[in-house]
Design an enzyme around this catalytic site. Structure first.
Site: not given
Ligand code: AKB
Length: 312
Positions: A6, A137
């Site tokens: 990654g 997330y």
């Molecule tokens: C995202 O934009 O999802 C990542 C993060 C800020 O964790 N780059």
């Protein structure tokens, strides 16, 4: 390291191998790796959801520290929350369980500014504050932080985590985040002198250049455990909007133009902090970034233009 191919993994592996010796740093991932990961040390195919394989590898190669980078990022997570759950929550659970059962020395699992949510104070967001994220997330990152910290208290697992802001880098493209625009903009500025941004011009977010990201990660891994009052740390180097970075690029490429067509990612950005207070990281393990917006922009343009063979 999981997720080694990654955006962060490829550059972190290189630096870890330079410091600790190629054969001592094992890169793993689910896909065929880029050449760079095979160059100075071993690469093995590993899916962290395959628990038996994970345990076998950790035992067979006598692994002391696991850096668990495999993760679905914010934008991909909103398109496929179930994938985010499996990869981020179940993956991290497997890794923490392996660390507990095998009595590993340390587990580093990144968190993110995405762990914060709309009810978190947006400016100079403290390290310890309300965290009610509204993305899949973000929810997965809160799980990682809390489950990791629970394992510290309950089982003595040495879990550590950094809340990465947007990371800007010239080697490997980010894969499906909300802050990806801050990398894409450099490619488009060099190739086409024009960029259409998927965030609004005033969407301010905390950011960091890759050399600082690598430095913060290794510094936290190497920090003395006794000095750590926290386990999950805010880290940042700068905050800027798409308009700010466009203006900085214009200093080097005067005819560069930016347009704005905000999409679903704008709502994600609006739920995140605009700037971070990283004083806990500074106090507990000496965090201090090297790059601000001007230094990062200059270095990105120089490095990328050389790599892509494009003059500006
Ligand atoms: C995202 O934009 O999802 C990542 C993060 C800020 O964790 N780059």
């Amino acid at each position: 390291m999981t997720g080694s191919y990654g955006q962060i993994g490829t550059e972190l592996i290189e630096e870890l191998r330079a410091r600790y010796g190629g054969e001592n740093v094992i890169a793993t991932g689910r896909k065929k790796p880029p050449e760079i990961l095979r160059k100075d040390g071993p690469y093995y195919r590993l899916d962290v959801l395959d628990n038996d394989h994970l345990h076998n590898m950790l035992v067979d190669y006598d692994i002391d520290i696991i850096i668990h980078n495999a993760s679905v990022l914010s934008a991909v997570g909103e398109k496929n929350p179930q994938l985010a759950y499996r990869t981020n929550v179940e993956g991290a659970y497997n890794v923490l369980e392996a660390a507990r059962i095998l009595k590993m020395d340390q587990v580093m699992i990144p968190s993110s500014i995405a762990a914060f949510g709309p009810s978190t104070p947006k400016e100079n967001t403290p390290n310890d504050v309300i965290m009610r994220p509204t993305t899949a997330y973000g929810v997965s990152k809160v799980f990682i932080e809390l489950w990791g910290e629970y394992y510290v208290e309950r089982y003595g697992v040495d879990f550590r985590s950094l809340r990465y802001p947007g990371i800007i880098s010239s080697e490997t493209l980010p894969g499906g985040g909300t802050t990806d625009y801050a990398v894409e903009i450099f490619y488009e500025a060099l190739k086409n002198k024009e960029y259409t941004c998927f965030l609004a011009e005033d969407a301010m977010l905390p950011m960091m250049y890759m050399p600082d990201c690598i430095k913060s990660t290794i510094d936290l891994i190497e920090a003395k455990e006794d000095n750590l009052e926290h386990r999950s740390f805010n880290v940042t180097a700068m905050s800027f909007t798409p308009a700010d970075i466009a203006a900085e690029i214009k200093k080097h490429i005067p005819d560069f133009e930016i347009h704005y067509e905000p999409d679903f990612r704008q709502k994600i950005a609006e739920s995140w902090p605009r700037s971070l207070d990283d004083s806990a990281a500074r106090e507990e393990w000496g965090w201090n970034p090297d790059y601000d917006l001007a230094a990062m922009t200059k270095d990105m343009l120089e490095t990328l233009s050389k790599r892509l063979g494009l003059k500006y």
